[in-house]
Design a protein around this motif. Structure first.
Motif, PDB file in Angstrom:
ATOM      1  N   GLY A  35       0.827  -1.194   0.000  1.00 37.47           N
ATOM      2  CA  GLY A  35       0.000   0.000   0.000  1.00 37.47           C
ATOM      3  C   GLY A  35       0.862   1.244   0.000  1.00 37.47           C
ATOM      4  N   PRO A  36       0.277   2.400   0.292  1.00 41.85           N
ATOM      5  CA  PRO A  36       1.035   3.654   0.327  1.00 41.85           C
ATOM      6  C   PRO A  36       2.140   3.611   1.375  1.00 41.85           C
ATOM      7  N   GLN A  37       3.108   4.485   1.219  1.00 39.41           N
ATOM      8  CA  GLN A  37       4.221   4.572   2.154  1.00 39.41           C
ATOM      9  C   GLN A  37       3.692   4.792   3.571  1.00 39.41           C
ATOM     10  N   GLY A  38       4.247   4.010   4.511  1.00 40.91           N
ATOM     11  CA  GLY A  38       3.851   4.147   5.907  1.00 40.91           C
ATOM     12  C   GLY A  38       2.704   3.262   6.329  1.00 40.91           C
ATOM     13  N   THR A  39       2.138   2.464   5.428  1.00 38.18           N
ATOM     14  CA  THR A  39       1.036   1.560   5.785  1.00 38.18           C
ATOM     15  C   THR A  39       1.538   0.470   6.717  1.00 38.18           C
ATOM     16  N   ARG A  40       0.761   0.180   7.769  1.00 38.39           N
ATOM     17  CA  ARG A  40       1.147  -0.828   8.761  1.00 38.39           C
ATOM     18  C   ARG A  40       0.007  -1.830   8.959  1.00 38.39           C
TER      19      ARG A  40
END
Length: 517
Positions: free
Chosen positions: A26-31
């Motif tokens: 997913g987008p940058q930073g997705t956890r």
């Protein structure tokens, strides 16, 4: 959108709970915050194939109930007609009193006979329809029981919590291990004998039989078969002390009847991946031709085989095409390899057991693959011979299979002597029996044959029984401590080979010896 989301994937098959893993992109930073397991409750199994079978069973049951209701109505009509017929004795009184005409009586009896015939025909027709519907229902129920991999209609569901810092698309992938899937090998061994009968070639077809009852139908999946055995590799065998002690017989116990138990089949674990509840290992064949004229005609069809990868001590066979493996626990064939292997032949006989000579092929595994233990169908020069088992065979190792009886070689074992004598004056209590045997083998084939001849001498298990070998001519090629004898020799065409051996058995005269010839 940005923020925390709860994603739920329903109707997962049976799998090891501790093997569930989630990953995604997913987008940058997705956890991925958490992966949890819960249950989805259903009134009926959610699988479409099972639902279709269940609906078919319900419709057949409704038809059976309707046919039984028609049988009950027909039975009521027959009872009514029987009761009406019992009142026919009043017809004579009515005729005498002028209340009825003869034609009225004739019409009534004609009506009763017609109705009775119609009722009998209707009853027979209903019985035929009812039997057919019951047979159809029984077949559907067997198919349904075969395909259902669950006792309850409820299914597992995965709940994944995802935190996204920015808006965008997120692709979730679930992976887990299922244990209701396994495979085992099977072989076709097609043997071609050379002109001299001592060498030849084997076409070995290596087939994998895959079966699964996970409750999930595998459609167009990329299949990989591994020779790894995790349950055996996890624990190293450790030696324990080997004790000898005086044998004490156990006390007798009462034998109780026990219910029959089905043996558990070995299971293998296969890894599957799922994206959004659907299989991610999906692939379709993309081979196309722009014109029919481009298709070769009259060429020998090739067999699609698997590619082989070695991972540590195990091999992985990746099937070249996508396959369908339904959840019916039935074996489905897929070809792993097709190889031509060299082999040599010899002719084995044990005339003490039977007067036949068996053709045996010694095949060398010249491939880089391990042949796992499995059943094998044997064909000799295009003719089906029978089945046998292939043992675990490493690359460059030999394995042997028997190809049937060769009637061109005759063998005969005959007893030439059996003389009994008592001991001398100092050994008057002894009994000594002398045996002499001759084995004759003749080669009626047009070429030399490599012969393996096997026999045995008796072996004493009592200190007062003595077996003494007097003579063996010619000496055996091999002789074990258990007195198993083996002769190996080439036998020319139209040639004959003879061997003789002589031995004595000595024991007290009052002793009855078991196993004497």
């Amino acid at each position: 959108s940005a923020g925390e989301h709860e994603l739920r994937v329903n109707d997962l098959p049976k799998f090891l709970r501790e093997s569930l893993r989630a990953s995604g992109q997913g987008p940058q930073g997705t956890r991925i915050l958490n992966v949890d397991l819960t249950t989805t409750f259903h009134s009926r199994p959610p699988e479409s194939e099972i639902q279709t079978l269940q609906t078919a069973c319900d419709l057949l049951q409704q038809q059976i109930d309707l046919l039984r209701a028609r049988q009950a109505a027909l039975n009521d009509r027959r009872q009514w007609l029987r009761a009406l017929g019992e009142q026919s004795h009043d017809f004579a009184k009515g005729l005498a009193q002028g209340q009825m005409k003869p034609q009225d009586c004739a019409d009534f009896f004609s009506f009763a006979a017609t109705q009775a015939l119609q009722n009998a025909e209707a009853e027979q027709d209903l019985e035929v329809q009812l039997r057919q519907r019951q047979e159809e229902l029984a077949a559907k129920q067997r198919e349904l029981a075969h395909k259902r991999g669950y006792d309850l209609p409820d299914r597992s569901a995965a709940v994944v919590n995802v935190d996204m810092l920015a808006e965008g698309d997120f692709s979730l992938e679930l992976s887990y291990l299922v244990t209701q899937a396994s495979w085992h090998p099977q072989y076709d061994v097609r043997v071609t004998v050379g002109e001299n009968g001592n060498q030849g070639e084997v076409e070995l077809t290596y087939v994998g039989l895959v079966q699964q009852s996970t409750g999930e139908s595998w459609e167009q999946v990329s299949l990989a078969l591994s020779t790894a055995r995790p349950s055996l590799a996890a624990v190293l065998p450790e030696l324990a002390p080997h004790y000898l002690d005086v044998y004490t017989p156990p006390p007798p116990r009462q034998v109780l009847a026990a219910p029959m138990m089905a043996s558990a089949a070995p299971r293998a674990m296969m890894k599957r991946q799922s994206t959004g509840g659907m299989s991610a290992d999906m692939a379709k064949d993309t081979m196309t031709y722009s014109s029919v004229d481009e298709l070769p005609w009259g060429a020998q069809a090739e067999v699609a085989t698997a590619t082989v990868e070695q991972t540590g001590t195990a091999y992985v066979f990746r099937i070249a095409r996508s396959v369908d493996i339904p959840s019916d626990n039935s074996p489905h064939k897929t070809t792993i390899a097709l190889d031509n292997l060299p082999c040599t032949f010899d002719y084995v006989s044990a005339p003490v057991i039977e007067p036949n000579v068996h053709l045996r092929a010694k095949i060398t595994n010249t491939t880089e693959r391990v042949l796992l233990p499995g059943e094998s169908s044997i064909f000799l020069s295009g003719e089906y011979v029978g089945t046998t088992k292939v043992k675990l065979t490493a690359p460059n190792e030999q394995f042997k299979i028997f190809l049937g009886i060769d009637d061109n070689i005759k063998v005969k074992r005959e007893q030439l002597e059996r003389s009994v004598e008592k001991g001398a004056l100092l050994q008057s209590d002894l009994r000594r029996t002398t045996y002499t045997y001759r084995i004759t083998i003749h080669n009626y084939a047009a070429f030399v044959r490599n012969i393996i001849l096997r026999d045995q001498l008796p072996l004493s298990q009592h200190e007062r029984i003595k077996v003494k070998t007097q003579n063996i001519q010619p000496p055996p090629t091999e002789r074990t401590k258990l007195e198993l004898l083996t002769w190996r020799f080439p036998l020319a065409a139209a040639a004959e080979y003879k061997l003789e051996y002589r031995f004595t058995v000595e024991h007290p005269q009052d002793m009855q010896v078991r196993g004497m010839l």
